[in-house]
Design a protein around this motif. Sequence first.
Motif, PDB file in Angstrom:
ATOM      1  N   UNK A   1       5.727  10.390   0.131  1.00  0.00           N
ATOM      2  CA  UNK A   1       4.761   8.919  -0.267  1.00  0.00           C
ATOM      3  C   UNK A   1       5.600   8.040   0.498  1.00  0.00           C
ATOM      4  N   UNK A   2       4.664   7.146   1.464  1.00  0.00           N
ATOM      5  CA  UNK A   2       5.059   6.056   2.267  1.00  0.00           C
ATOM      6  C   UNK A   2       4.371   4.806   1.717  1.00  0.00           C
ATOM      7  N   UNK A   3       5.578   3.979   1.531  1.00  0.00           N
ATOM      8  CA  UNK A   3       5.175   2.489   1.033  1.00  0.00           C
ATOM      9  C   UNK A   3       5.351   1.689   2.375  1.00  0.00           C
ATOM     10  N   UNK A   4       4.171   0.702   2.421  1.00  0.00           N
ATOM     11  CA  UNK A   4       4.264  -0.148   3.475  1.00  0.00           C
ATOM     12  C   UNK A   4       3.890  -1.538   2.753  1.00  0.00           C
ATOM     13  N   UNK A   5       5.017  -2.523   3.120  1.00  0.00           N
ATOM     14  CA  UNK A   5       4.896  -3.964   2.567  1.00  0.00           C
ATOM     15  C   UNK A   5       4.628  -4.784   3.613  1.00  0.00           C
ATOM     16  N   UNK A   6       3.769  -5.646   3.486  1.00  0.00           N
ATOM     17  CA  UNK A   6       3.333  -6.867   4.371  1.00  0.00           C
ATOM     18  C   UNK A   6       3.601  -8.006   3.699  1.00  0.00           C
TER      19      UNK A   6
ATOM     20  N   UNK B   1       0.690  -1.271  -0.049  1.00  0.00           N
ATOM     21  CA  UNK B   1       0.036  -0.027   0.094  1.00  0.00           C
ATOM     22  C   UNK B   1       1.030   1.330   0.060  1.00  0.00           C
ATOM     23  N   UNK B   2       0.308   2.532  -0.555  1.00  0.00           N
ATOM     24  CA  UNK B   2       1.077   3.656  -0.614  1.00  0.00           C
ATOM     25  C   UNK B   2       0.123   4.856  -0.122  1.00  0.00           C
ATOM     26  N   UNK B   3       0.673   5.781   0.493  1.00  0.00           N
ATOM     27  CA  UNK B   3      -0.188   6.973   0.892  1.00  0.00           C
ATOM     28  C   UNK B   3       0.814   8.276   0.603  1.00  0.00           C
ATOM     29  N   UNK B   4       0.098   9.325   0.524  1.00  0.00           N
ATOM     30  CA  UNK B   4       0.624  10.564   0.394  1.00  0.00           C
ATOM     31  C   UNK B   4       0.399  11.386   1.374  1.00  0.00           C
ATOM     32  N   UNK B   5       1.594  12.275   1.875  1.00  0.00           N
ATOM     33  CA  UNK B   5       1.427  13.285   3.168  1.00  0.00           C
ATOM     34  C   UNK B   5       0.558  14.386   2.445  1.00  0.00           C
ATOM     35  N   UNK B   6       0.555  14.746   1.294  1.00  0.00           N
ATOM     36  CA  UNK B   6      -0.405  15.860   0.769  1.00  0.00           C
ATOM     37  C   UNK B   6      -1.322  15.446  -0.381  1.00  0.00           C
ATOM     38  N   UNK B   7      -2.344  15.097  -0.064  1.00  0.00           N
ATOM     39  CA  UNK B   7      -3.314  14.571  -1.147  1.00  0.00           C
ATOM     40  C   UNK B   7      -3.677  15.780  -2.208  1.00  0.00           C
ATOM     41  N   UNK B   8      -3.618  16.872  -1.559  1.00  0.00           N
ATOM     42  CA  UNK B   8      -3.906  17.952  -2.518  1.00  0.00           C
ATOM     43  C   UNK B   8      -2.971  18.357  -3.450  1.00  0.00           C
ATOM     44  N   UNK B   9      -1.560  17.780  -3.517  1.00  0.00           N
ATOM     45  CA  UNK B   9      -0.579  17.722  -4.368  1.00  0.00           C
ATOM     46  C   UNK B   9      -0.318  16.610  -4.977  1.00  0.00           C
ATOM     47  N   UNK B  10      -0.251  15.485  -4.465  1.00  0.00           N
ATOM     48  CA  UNK B  10      -0.364  14.029  -5.176  1.00  0.00           C
ATOM     49  C   UNK B  10      -1.183  13.229  -4.365  1.00  0.00           C
ATOM     50  N   UNK B  11      -2.360  12.819  -4.936  1.00  0.00           N
ATOM     51  CA  UNK B  11      -3.209  11.863  -4.347  1.00  0.00           C
ATOM     52  C   UNK B  11      -2.351  10.589  -3.956  1.00  0.00           C
ATOM     53  N   UNK B  12      -2.927   9.786  -3.247  1.00  0.00           N
ATOM     54  CA  UNK B  12      -2.617   8.548  -2.724  1.00  0.00           C
ATOM     55  C   UNK B  12      -2.291   7.603  -3.995  1.00  0.00           C
ATOM     56  N   UNK B  13      -0.837   7.156  -3.981  1.00  0.00           N
ATOM     57  CA  UNK B  13      -0.648   6.550  -5.286  1.00  0.00           C
ATOM     58  C   UNK B  13      -1.222   4.980  -5.572  1.00  0.00           C
ATOM     59  N   UNK B  14      -1.403   4.521  -6.680  1.00  0.00           N
ATOM     60  CA  UNK B  14      -1.931   3.212  -6.746  1.00  0.00           C
ATOM     61  C   UNK B  14      -0.473   2.316  -6.638  1.00  0.00           C
TER      62      UNK B  14
END
Length: 273
Positions: free
Chosen positions: A40-45, A1-14
């Motif tokens: 952008x924070x990427x989390x791998x499980x 999964x990946x999330x963005x710290x500023x969705x107004x600049x970069x929406x959460x990535x696919x």
Amino acid sequence: TATSSDANLIPHPATIYASTDVAGALSFTPVVGAAGTATLTVQVEDGGPDNSFANADDNRQATHAIEVTVLDILSEDGTAILSQDGSGNIYADTQPIVHRDAQAKIDINGFSALAAESDDGGNALIVRREMTDYRLVADETWKISSLFHSLGNIDVRELDIRARGSAYISEVTVSNDGTFMVAGVEAPTITVRRNETYTFDLNTPDHPFYLQTAGGGYQASLVYATGFDGNGHTSGRYRWAVPADAPDELYYQSGIDANVFGKIAILDDPGNG
């Protein structure tokens, strides 16, 4: 999964990944018209030895943060793209442009950046001041080491007085927009010869006239006085006996305004070959 710290600049990535893949990828599109920096924070499980997410006891997780800067394109007129970030810092093809050991902004000491050029001949910015365009040279890392040395007036006219000698008097004045005028020409490159004498008739109120070896504006340590007695004056006629060892290039510089200057090209005496 990946999330963005500023969705107004970069929406959460696919995330683009399948369990059989060796590597994965992120896909994202910055918001149109936005510029700045997001993390952008990427989390791998991993499901662990039992390959099951349902049993979390043996699962393992890893997190990785990626800082992404989104630039706003200012100009594509040159051979490189000129952009700026959310703080107004400028870039050439995503390479930071540096001046005086700090990242440059679009206004560089009164010269407004218009375009960036990069070719086999090197890197340069096209800048403008008071409707006159200049070429501002940078090194291979887009560092501008000396504004005064690097500026070249794209539209400049040459005033060739090398054969006129002391019988010719060059009138130096200041235009309405605060630029040196020499013999009626705005900030020309003056061409002279070594071992010749030239006379300058100064009428430059509020702009003490100096010859300098380098600059960034007036600097007492860089004043060139050999053969010239007019440094620091604003009126009167002064002779310059160009010495045989004069450098190939000097500058005439206002002692008040760093941006009021011009270049002097110095050639050999034809009698010396």
